[in-house]
Design a protein around this motif. Structure first.
Motif, PDB file in Angstrom:
ATOM      1  N   GLY A  14     -19.979 -26.706  39.208  1.00 42.50           N
ATOM      2  CA  GLY A  14     -19.080 -27.854  39.064  1.00 42.50           C
ATOM      3  C   GLY A  14     -18.676 -28.049  37.606  1.00 42.50           C
ATOM      4  O   GLY A  14     -19.014 -27.251  36.723  1.00 42.50           O
ATOM      5  N   ASN A  15     -17.978 -29.161  37.367  1.00 42.11           N
ATOM      6  CA  ASN A  15     -17.449 -29.404  36.013  1.00 42.11           C
ATOM      7  C   ASN A  15     -18.548 -29.677  34.992  1.00 42.11           C
ATOM      8  O   ASN A  15     -18.519 -29.139  33.890  1.00 42.11           O
ATOM      9  CB  ASN A  15     -16.471 -30.586  36.056  1.00 42.11           C
ATOM     10  CG  ASN A  15     -15.174 -30.173  36.707  1.00 42.11           C
ATOM     11  OD1 ASN A  15     -14.550 -29.198  36.286  1.00 42.11           O
ATOM     12  ND2 ASN A  15     -14.786 -30.870  37.752  1.00 42.11           N
ATOM     13  N   ILE A  16     -19.506 -30.529  35.375  1.00 43.07           N
ATOM     14  CA  ILE A  16     -20.600 -30.808  34.426  1.00 43.07           C
ATOM     15  C   ILE A  16     -21.448 -29.549  34.268  1.00 43.07           C
ATOM     16  O   ILE A  16     -21.865 -29.189  33.160  1.00 43.07           O
ATOM     17  CB  ILE A  16     -21.454 -32.011  34.890  1.00 43.07           C
ATOM     18  CG1 ILE A  16     -20.590 -33.273  34.926  1.00 43.07           C
ATOM     19  CG2 ILE A  16     -22.657 -32.212  33.982  1.00 43.07           C
ATOM     20  CD1 ILE A  16     -21.298 -34.504  35.470  1.00 43.07           C
ATOM     21  N   ARG A  43     -24.403 -23.233  46.266  1.00 42.89           N
ATOM     22  CA  ARG A  43     -23.939 -23.788  47.543  1.00 42.89           C
ATOM     23  C   ARG A  43     -23.474 -22.642  48.422  1.00 42.89           C
ATOM     24  O   ARG A  43     -22.760 -21.751  47.950  1.00 42.89           O
ATOM     25  CB  ARG A  43     -22.781 -24.742  47.283  1.00 42.89           C
ATOM     26  CG  ARG A  43     -23.252 -25.968  46.553  1.00 42.89           C
ATOM     27  CD  ARG A  43     -23.567 -27.069  47.498  1.00 42.89           C
ATOM     28  NE  ARG A  43     -22.338 -27.674  47.985  1.00 42.89           N
ATOM     29  CZ  ARG A  43     -22.261 -28.393  49.090  1.00 42.89           C
ATOM     30  NH1 ARG A  43     -23.324 -28.563  49.846  1.00 42.89           N
ATOM     31  NH2 ARG A  43     -21.115 -28.923  49.450  1.00 42.89           N
ATOM     32  N   ASN A  45     -21.131 -21.737  50.106  1.00 40.27           N
ATOM     33  CA  ASN A  45     -19.721 -21.647  50.521  1.00 40.27           C
ATOM     34  C   ASN A  45     -18.999 -20.713  49.555  1.00 40.27           C
ATOM     35  O   ASN A  45     -19.370 -20.616  48.375  1.00 40.27           O
ATOM     36  CB  ASN A  45     -19.060 -23.025  50.671  1.00 40.27           C
ATOM     37  CG  ASN A  45     -18.785 -23.710  49.354  1.00 40.27           C
ATOM     38  OD1 ASN A  45     -18.225 -23.125  48.432  1.00 40.27           O
ATOM     39  ND2 ASN A  45     -19.200 -24.959  49.245  1.00 40.27           N
ATOM     40  N   ARG A  47     -16.220 -20.575  47.904  1.00 42.94           N
ATOM     41  CA  ARG A  47     -15.602 -21.012  46.640  1.00 42.94           C
ATOM     42  C   ARG A  47     -16.657 -21.249  45.556  1.00 42.94           C
ATOM     43  O   ARG A  47     -16.569 -20.741  44.455  1.00 42.94           O
ATOM     44  CB  ARG A  47     -14.789 -22.299  46.873  1.00 42.94           C
ATOM     45  CG  ARG A  47     -13.865 -22.658  45.730  1.00 42.94           C
ATOM     46  CD  ARG A  47     -13.660 -24.152  45.591  1.00 42.94           C
ATOM     47  NE  ARG A  47     -14.894 -24.874  45.324  1.00 42.94           N
ATOM     48  CZ  ARG A  47     -15.455 -25.003  44.120  1.00 42.94           C
ATOM     49  NH1 ARG A  47     -14.886 -24.453  43.072  1.00 42.94           N
ATOM     50  NH2 ARG A  47     -16.580 -25.676  43.970  1.00 42.94           N
ATOM     51  N   SER A  48     -17.714 -21.985  45.960  1.00 40.26           N
ATOM     52  CA  SER A  48     -18.777 -22.277  44.991  1.00 40.26           C
ATOM     53  C   SER A  48     -19.510 -21.009  44.563  1.00 40.26           C
ATOM     54  O   SER A  48     -19.834 -20.845  43.390  1.00 40.26           O
ATOM     55  CB  SER A  48     -19.809 -23.215  45.603  1.00 40.26           C
ATOM     56  OG  SER A  48     -19.349 -24.509  45.613  1.00 40.26           O
ATOM     57  N   VAL A 131     -28.220 -36.811  37.772  1.00 42.79           N
ATOM     58  CA  VAL A 131     -26.900 -37.130  37.213  1.00 42.79           C
ATOM     59  C   VAL A 131     -25.941 -37.498  38.348  1.00 42.79           C
ATOM     60  O   VAL A 131     -25.116 -38.401  38.229  1.00 42.79           O
ATOM     61  CB  VAL A 131     -26.360 -35.921  36.411  1.00 42.79           C
ATOM     62  CG1 VAL A 131     -24.937 -36.179  35.910  1.00 42.79           C
ATOM     63  CG2 VAL A 131     -27.278 -35.593  35.239  1.00 42.79           C
ATOM     64  N   ASN A 133     -24.056 -39.018  41.306  1.00 41.55           N
ATOM     65  CA  ASN A 133     -23.969 -40.441  41.677  1.00 41.55           C
ATOM     66  C   ASN A 133     -24.114 -40.696  43.171  1.00 41.55           C
ATOM     67  O   ASN A 133     -23.744 -39.828  43.958  1.00 41.55           O
ATOM     68  CB  ASN A 133     -22.629 -40.985  41.193  1.00 41.55           C
ATOM     69  CG  ASN A 133     -22.688 -41.327  39.719  1.00 41.55           C
ATOM     70  OD1 ASN A 133     -23.688 -41.863  39.254  1.00 41.55           O
ATOM     71  ND2 ASN A 133     -21.636 -40.987  39.001  1.00 41.55           N
ATOM     72  N   HIS A 189     -26.270 -47.391  36.891  1.00 40.04           N
ATOM     73  CA  HIS A 189     -25.099 -46.688  36.348  1.00 40.04           C
ATOM     74  C   HIS A 189     -23.909 -47.008  37.246  1.00 40.04           C
ATOM     75  O   HIS A 189     -23.599 -46.280  38.178  1.00 40.04           O
ATOM     76  CB  HIS A 189     -25.368 -45.182  36.277  1.00 40.04           C
ATOM     77  CG  HIS A 189     -24.146 -44.410  35.888  1.00 40.04           C
ATOM     78  ND1 HIS A 189     -23.572 -44.498  34.643  1.00 40.04           N
ATOM     79  CD2 HIS A 189     -23.360 -43.556  36.593  1.00 40.04           C
ATOM     80  CE1 HIS A 189     -22.506 -43.732  34.597  1.00 40.04           C
ATOM     81  NE2 HIS A 189     -22.346 -43.150  35.770  1.00 40.04           N
TER      82      HIS A 189
HETATM   83  P1  NDP Z   1     -17.970 -31.418  40.621  1.00 37.36           P
HETATM   84  O1  NDP Z   1     -17.408 -31.856  41.926  1.00 37.36           O
HETATM   85  O2  NDP Z   1     -17.130 -30.707  39.635  1.00 37.36           O
HETATM   86  O3  NDP Z   1     -19.225 -30.492  40.880  1.00 37.36           O
HETATM   87  C1  NDP Z   1     -20.232 -30.819  41.759  1.00 37.36           C
HETATM   88  C2  NDP Z   1     -20.818 -29.518  42.197  1.00 37.36           C
HETATM   89  O4  NDP Z   1     -21.961 -29.845  42.973  1.00 37.36           O
HETATM   90  C3  NDP Z   1     -19.889 -28.680  43.055  1.00 37.36           C
HETATM   91  O5  NDP Z   1     -19.951 -27.348  42.611  1.00 37.36           O
HETATM   92  C4  NDP Z   1     -20.494 -28.850  44.453  1.00 37.36           C
HETATM   93  O6  NDP Z   1     -20.308 -27.710  45.245  1.00 37.36           O
HETATM   94  C5  NDP Z   1     -21.952 -29.018  44.101  1.00 37.36           C
HETATM   95  N1  NDP Z   1     -22.736 -29.656  45.148  1.00 37.36           N
HETATM   96  C6  NDP Z   1     -22.368 -30.579  46.044  1.00 37.36           C
HETATM   97  N2  NDP Z   1     -23.393 -30.865  46.855  1.00 37.36           N
HETATM   98  C7  NDP Z   1     -24.420 -30.107  46.446  1.00 37.36           C
HETATM   99  C8  NDP Z   1     -25.733 -29.912  46.915  1.00 37.36           C
HETATM  100  N3  NDP Z   1     -26.190 -30.556  47.970  1.00 37.36           N
HETATM  101  N4  NDP Z   1     -26.515 -29.054  46.259  1.00 37.36           N
HETATM  102  C9  NDP Z   1     -26.050 -28.352  45.214  1.00 37.36           C
HETATM  103  N5  NDP Z   1     -24.808 -28.466  44.745  1.00 37.36           N
HETATM  104  C10 NDP Z   1     -24.011 -29.330  45.362  1.00 37.36           C
HETATM  105  O7  NDP Z   1     -18.623 -32.739  39.983  1.00 37.36           O
HETATM  106  P2  NDP Z   1     -19.064 -32.980  38.469  1.00 37.36           P
HETATM  107  O8  NDP Z   1     -19.800 -31.828  37.956  1.00 37.36           O
HETATM  108  O9  NDP Z   1     -17.889 -33.494  37.703  1.00 37.36           O
HETATM  109  O10 NDP Z   1     -20.027 -34.260  38.679  1.00 37.36           O
HETATM  110  C11 NDP Z   1     -21.264 -34.117  39.351  1.00 37.36           C
HETATM  111  C12 NDP Z   1     -21.867 -35.484  39.646  1.00 37.36           C
HETATM  112  O11 NDP Z   1     -22.163 -36.155  38.445  1.00 37.36           O
HETATM  113  C13 NDP Z   1     -20.954 -36.428  40.433  1.00 37.36           C
HETATM  114  O12 NDP Z   1     -21.740 -37.090  41.410  1.00 37.36           O
HETATM  115  C14 NDP Z   1     -20.503 -37.422  39.386  1.00 37.36           C
HETATM  116  O13 NDP Z   1     -20.176 -38.676  39.964  1.00 37.36           O
HETATM  117  C15 NDP Z   1     -21.748 -37.509  38.540  1.00 37.36           C
HETATM  118  N6  NDP Z   1     -21.572 -38.068  37.199  1.00 37.36           N
HETATM  119  C16 NDP Z   1     -22.581 -38.872  36.723  1.00 37.36           C
HETATM  120  C17 NDP Z   1     -22.510 -39.429  35.471  1.00 37.36           C
HETATM  121  C18 NDP Z   1     -23.622 -40.314  34.963  1.00 37.36           C
HETATM  122  O14 NDP Z   1     -23.456 -40.881  33.864  1.00 37.36           O
HETATM  123  N7  NDP Z   1     -24.736 -40.467  35.659  1.00 37.36           N
HETATM  124  C19 NDP Z   1     -21.345 -39.195  34.602  1.00 37.36           C
HETATM  125  C20 NDP Z   1     -20.368 -38.299  35.175  1.00 37.36           C
HETATM  126  C21 NDP Z   1     -20.488 -37.764  36.437  1.00 37.36           C
HETATM  127  P3  NDP Z   1     -19.095 -27.623  46.298  1.00 37.36           P
HETATM  128  O15 NDP Z   1     -17.848 -27.557  45.488  1.00 37.36           O
HETATM  129  O16 NDP Z   1     -19.396 -26.390  47.037  1.00 37.36           O
HETATM  130  O17 NDP Z   1     -19.178 -28.857  47.150  1.00 37.36           O
END
Ligand code: NDP
Length: 328
Positions: A14-16, A43, A45, A47-48, A131, A133, A189
């Motif tokens: 993902g982005n973070i 994950r 799938n 794409r991931s 991290v 949410n 948060h």
């Molecule tokens: P992205 O959507 O870019 O990335 C999330 C990644 O997590 C995707 O690659 C997704 O895969 C994967 N994912 C989803 N479900 C699971 C799982 N069960 N196990 C493993 N991987 C999984 O999101 P970001 O990286 O931008 O953000 C991640 C989280 O951080 C969000 O919940 C965001 O709200 C939170 N956040 C928290 C902050 C804080 O201060 N606490 C600040 C900023 C963000 P796939 O694409 O295959 O679904």
């Protein structure tokens, strides 16, 4: 050079994930003399998986001296096996038409599984940051599903909120962020979090001597609380690099210590009337030996007490909504 540590990361594609993995591998998180093994929860799938493959190719291409190995795992029990640190970043985002309760439940299922997996295979001293949410409640679910690990192994990220508050106060007072100390953000948060300027200092003097009450109430507190939405509006995507940087700060200070307070979402010990066990943002002292203490004995004005009470009520509501996901 120290013995390598094992670091597990979820949501690595993902982005973070993209912003944080390179900083873990470069030594920014655990220091320039700390080699790491990376374990990335993939994950299942296409794409991931493809995106993760690309990220791992780039990590290899950096030839980081501290990166001793990396692997992708689809089973959380394998991803967390012997982990010294676990960064739970991946979470279910809110989809179109999704109700808040559905979002809470979708994430509760993820963090229940990950809590159980950590309980089964992680190091008994693992340090977990959530991290993804809603991070306070997700951390609580993981903690409750890991009865063989100490509650203090679990934390949620509020450091981004602290960093935002420090940067905003430094800009307002035309000082440097290093002049700001004892900045804390209490609670959940979420936009109702409680940034605390009244215990902070600027160049050693009370911070509220430098700004007006009106600025604190009408600008500072709401702007810090809504900063995440402002970034989405400006960038078209949620904070990623700043969130990754805050997670680096959180884990760095937890592992190695800090000379100032650090805001961490940690299980309450009952301090300041926060119910025991609730994952709540508190000012903490990171002692440098991998342990922390909640800062005690602070004076909170009536307004701040009311904000803290609102955060407690919000978190109680979230915890009640996901009760079915934690053991009795
Ligand atoms: P992205 O959507 O870019 O990335 C999330 C990644 O997590 C995707 O690659 C997704 O895969 C994967 N994912 C989803 N479900 C699971 C799982 N069960 N196990 C493993 N991987 C999984 O999101 P970001 O990286 O931008 O953000 C991640 C989280 O951080 C969000 O919940 C965001 O709200 C939170 N956040 C928290 C902050 C804080 O201060 N606490 C600040 C900023 C963000 P796939 O694409 O295959 O679904």
């Amino acid at each position: 050079m120290k013995e390598p540590v094992r670091v597990a990361v979820t949501g690595p594609a993902g982005n973070i994930g993209y912003a944080i993995l390179f900083r873990i591998a470069s030594g920014a998180m655990f220091g320039p003399d700390q080699p790491v093994h990376l374990s990335l929860l993939e994950r299942p799938n296409p794409r991931s998986s493809a995106a993760l493959k690309g990220v791992m190719m780039e990590l290899a291409d950096c030839a980081f001296p501290l990166l001793k190995s990396m692997r992708a795992e689809q089973d959380p029990r394998e991803a967390f096996r012997d982990a010294d640190y676990a960064l739970l970043i991946g979470a279910r985002p809110r989809g179109p038409g999704m109700e808040r309760a559905d979002l809470l439940e979708a994430n509760a299922a993820i963090f229940r599984e990950q809590g159980r997996a950590l309980n089964e295979t992680a190091s008994r001293n693992v340090k977990v940051i959530v991290v993804g949410n809603p991070c306070n409640t997700n951390a609580w679910i993981a903690m409750k599903n890991a009865p063989d690990l100490a509650p203090e192994c679990f934390s949620a990220m509020l450091r981004l909120d602290q960093n935002r508050a420090m940067a905003m106060l430094a800009e307002k007072t035309r000082t440097d962020v290093t002049d700001i100390r004892h900045m804390a953000v209490w609670g959940n948060h979420s936009p109702s979090m409680a940034p605390d300027i009244w215990n902070a200092t600027v160049k050693g003097e009370p911070a509220d001597n430098f700004v007006t009450d009106q600025w604190i109430r009408e600008e500072f507190i709401p702007t810090v609380g809504k900063r995440g939405s402002a970034i989405i509006a400006a960038r078209g995507a949620s904070s990623a690099a700043s969130a990754a940087s805050a997670a680096v700060d959180h884990m760095h200070d937890w592992a190695l210590g800090a000379d100032d307070w650090v805001t961490m979402g940690v299980p309450s010990d009952g301090s300041y009337g926060v119910p025991e066990g609730m994952i709540f943002g508190f000012p903490c002292i990171a002692k440098g030996d991998g342990t922390y203490e909640i800062v005690k004995g602070l004076t909170l004005n009536e307004e701040q007490q009311a904000r803290i009470a609102k955060n407690i009520a919000d978190l109680e509501e979230e915890m009640a909504a996901v009760k079915a996901f934690v053991p009795d």
